[in-house]
Design a protein around this motif. Sequence first.
Motif, short mmCIF file in Angstrom:
data_model
loop_
_atom_site.label_atom_id
_atom_site.label_comp_id
_atom_site.label_asym_id
_atom_site.label_seq_id
_atom_site.Cartn_x
_atom_site.Cartn_y
_atom_site.Cartn_z
N LEU A 84 0.82 -1.21 0.00
CA LEU A 84 0.00 0.00 0.00
C LEU A 84 0.86 1.26 0.00
O LEU A 84 0.55 2.24 -0.69
CB LEU A 84 -0.94 0.00 1.21
CG LEU A 84 -2.02 -1.08 1.21
CD1 LEU A 84 -2.86 -1.00 2.48
CD2 LEU A 84 -2.92 -0.96 -0.01
N GLN A 85 1.95 1.24 0.76
CA GLN A 85 2.82 2.40 0.80
C GLN A 85 3.48 2.65 -0.55
O GLN A 85 3.60 3.79 -1.00
CB GLN A 85 3.88 2.21 1.89
CG GLN A 85 3.30 2.29 3.30
CD GLN A 85 4.31 1.96 4.37
OE1 GLN A 85 5.48 1.76 4.09
NE2 GLN A 85 3.86 1.89 5.61
N ASP A 86 3.86 1.57 -1.24
CA ASP A 86 4.44 1.72 -2.58
C ASP A 86 3.41 2.27 -3.56
O ASP A 86 3.73 3.09 -4.43
CB ASP A 86 4.98 0.38 -3.08
CG ASP A 86 6.27 -0.03 -2.38
OD1 ASP A 86 6.85 0.82 -1.68
OD2 ASP A 86 6.68 -1.19 -2.53
N MET A 112 -7.19 3.70 -12.61
CA MET A 112 -8.36 3.70 -11.75
C MET A 112 -8.40 5.04 -11.03
O MET A 112 -7.41 5.78 -11.00
CB MET A 112 -8.31 2.56 -10.73
CG MET A 112 -7.22 2.68 -9.69
SD MET A 112 -7.52 1.63 -8.26
CE MET A 112 -8.96 2.45 -7.56
N TYR A 113 -9.56 5.35 -10.46
CA TYR A 113 -9.73 6.65 -9.81
C TYR A 113 -10.32 6.49 -8.41
O TYR A 113 -11.15 5.61 -8.18
CB TYR A 113 -10.66 7.55 -10.63
CG TYR A 113 -10.13 7.91 -12.00
CD1 TYR A 113 -9.27 8.99 -12.17
CD2 TYR A 113 -10.47 7.15 -13.12
CE1 TYR A 113 -8.78 9.32 -13.42
CE2 TYR A 113 -9.98 7.47 -14.37
CZ TYR A 113 -9.14 8.56 -14.52
OH TYR A 113 -8.65 8.88 -15.76
N ILE A 145 -7.66 -2.24 -14.57
CA ILE A 145 -6.19 -2.13 -14.54
C ILE A 145 -5.52 -3.41 -14.07
O ILE A 145 -4.30 -3.47 -13.96
CB ILE A 145 -5.74 -0.94 -13.67
CG1 ILE A 145 -6.07 -1.15 -12.19
CG2 ILE A 145 -6.34 0.36 -14.17
CD1 ILE A 145 -5.48 -0.06 -11.28
N LEU A 146 -6.31 -4.46 -13.82
CA LEU A 146 -5.72 -5.73 -13.36
C LEU A 146 -5.48 -6.73 -14.51
O LEU A 146 -4.92 -7.80 -14.29
CB LEU A 146 -6.63 -6.38 -12.31
CG LEU A 146 -6.58 -5.77 -10.91
CD1 LEU A 146 -7.64 -6.40 -10.01
CD2 LEU A 146 -5.20 -5.93 -10.28
N ASN A 147 -5.95 -6.38 -15.73
CA ASN A 147 -5.75 -7.26 -16.89
C ASN A 147 -6.35 -8.65 -16.68
O ASN A 147 -5.68 -9.67 -16.88
CB ASN A 147 -4.25 -7.41 -17.20
CG ASN A 147 -3.72 -6.27 -18.03
OD1 ASN A 147 -4.49 -5.52 -18.65
ND2 ASN A 147 -2.41 -6.11 -18.06
N LYS A 171 -2.33 1.84 -14.58
CA LYS A 171 -2.16 0.38 -14.70
C LYS A 171 -0.68 0.00 -14.68
O LYS A 171 -0.27 -0.93 -13.98
CB LYS A 171 -2.80 -0.12 -16.00
CG LYS A 171 -2.58 -1.59 -16.28
CD LYS A 171 -3.05 -1.98 -17.67
CE LYS A 171 -4.55 -1.93 -17.78
NZ LYS A 171 -5.03 -2.46 -19.07
N ARG A 172 0.13 0.73 -15.43
CA ARG A 172 1.56 0.38 -15.51
C ARG A 172 2.23 0.49 -14.15
O ARG A 172 3.12 -0.30 -13.82
CB ARG A 172 2.27 1.27 -16.53
CG ARG A 172 2.30 2.74 -16.18
CD ARG A 172 3.05 3.58 -17.22
NE ARG A 172 3.07 4.99 -16.85
CZ ARG A 172 2.10 5.83 -17.13
NH1 ARG A 172 1.03 5.40 -17.79
NH2 ARG A 172 2.18 7.10 -16.77
N ASP A 173 1.80 1.48 -13.35
CA ASP A 173 2.39 1.65 -12.01
C ASP A 173 1.98 0.52 -11.08
O ASP A 173 2.79 0.02 -10.29
CB ASP A 173 1.97 3.00 -11.42
CG ASP A 173 2.65 4.17 -12.11
OD1 ASP A 173 3.75 3.98 -12.65
OD2 ASP A 173 2.08 5.28 -12.11
N LEU A 174 0.70 0.12 -11.15
CA LEU A 174 0.23 -0.99 -10.32
C LEU A 174 0.99 -2.27 -10.66
O LEU A 174 1.48 -2.97 -9.77
CB LEU A 174 -1.27 -1.20 -10.51
CG LEU A 174 -1.85 -2.45 -9.85
CD1 LEU A 174 -1.72 -2.39 -8.34
CD2 LEU A 174 -3.31 -2.65 -10.25
N LEU A 175 1.08 -2.59 -11.95
CA LEU A 175 1.74 -3.83 -12.36
C LEU A 175 3.22 -3.82 -12.02
O LEU A 175 3.80 -4.85 -11.66
CB LEU A 175 1.54 -4.05 -13.87
CG LEU A 175 0.07 -4.22 -14.31
CD1 LEU A 175 -0.01 -4.42 -15.82
CD2 LEU A 175 -0.58 -5.40 -13.58
N GLU A 176 3.83 -2.64 -12.09
CA GLU A 176 5.25 -2.52 -11.72
C GLU A 176 5.45 -2.82 -10.24
O GLU A 176 6.36 -3.56 -9.86
CB GLU A 176 5.74 -1.11 -12.04
CG GLU A 176 7.19 -0.84 -11.62
CD GLU A 176 7.58 0.61 -11.79
OE1 GLU A 176 8.39 1.10 -10.97
OE2 GLU A 176 7.07 1.27 -12.72
#
Length: 207
Positions: A84-86, A112-113, A145-147, A171-176
């Motif tokens: 969560l912090q990341d 996502m928003y 954003i979870l594909n 999405k790219r930030d979540l997956l990273e």
Amino acid sequence: AARNEFQDRMDGIKQYMHQRNVSKDMETRVIQWFDYLWTCNHSLDEQQILDTLPDKLKADIAIYAHLATLRKVDIFKDCEAGLLQDLVLKLRPQLFSPGDYVCRKGDVGKEMYIVKHGRLHVVGDDETSVLATLGDGSFFGEISILNLGGVNRRTATVRSVGYSYLFSLAKRDLLEVLTEYPDAKQKLEERGRNILVKDGLLTREEA
């Protein structure tokens, strides 16, 4: 000093609009926007201000200010603190004017928003009928954003009623981030599939 700086920025925008022969209606919208920013004490560029701070202090402030907001999202509930912090550090503030469309049905979902402040309408295909109203703490777009199962299109159109202050997570930030948390990734995907099945967008077999 802050007010003078703000006024100087606003005067510069006015001069720019006059030079470009911007319509009166557009000029009024821009001025109302700046008035809203000042009234609500929103930074003109929160990210720019935060980027002037040392990384550790910037992270501490972001976590303190926004961690509770992220915890409100169903799929992130009970996730480990490190994840969560990341993710908090990846949140980006976005401001929308009255009548602005945040997303449209059928668009590819790339973020996502989370609604920090404001009111938004989920509208039907005619873009007139209101299907739902979103307020502070609401969130949307988290599944796209979870594909999962090829479901990456927006399933609804969302429009800002007044001025709305949102956070977006790309999405790219979540997956990273999830590459560092494989167990959490599996848990999030499972929660996402359950939501898709519940909403009739996936069958149990596809999930």
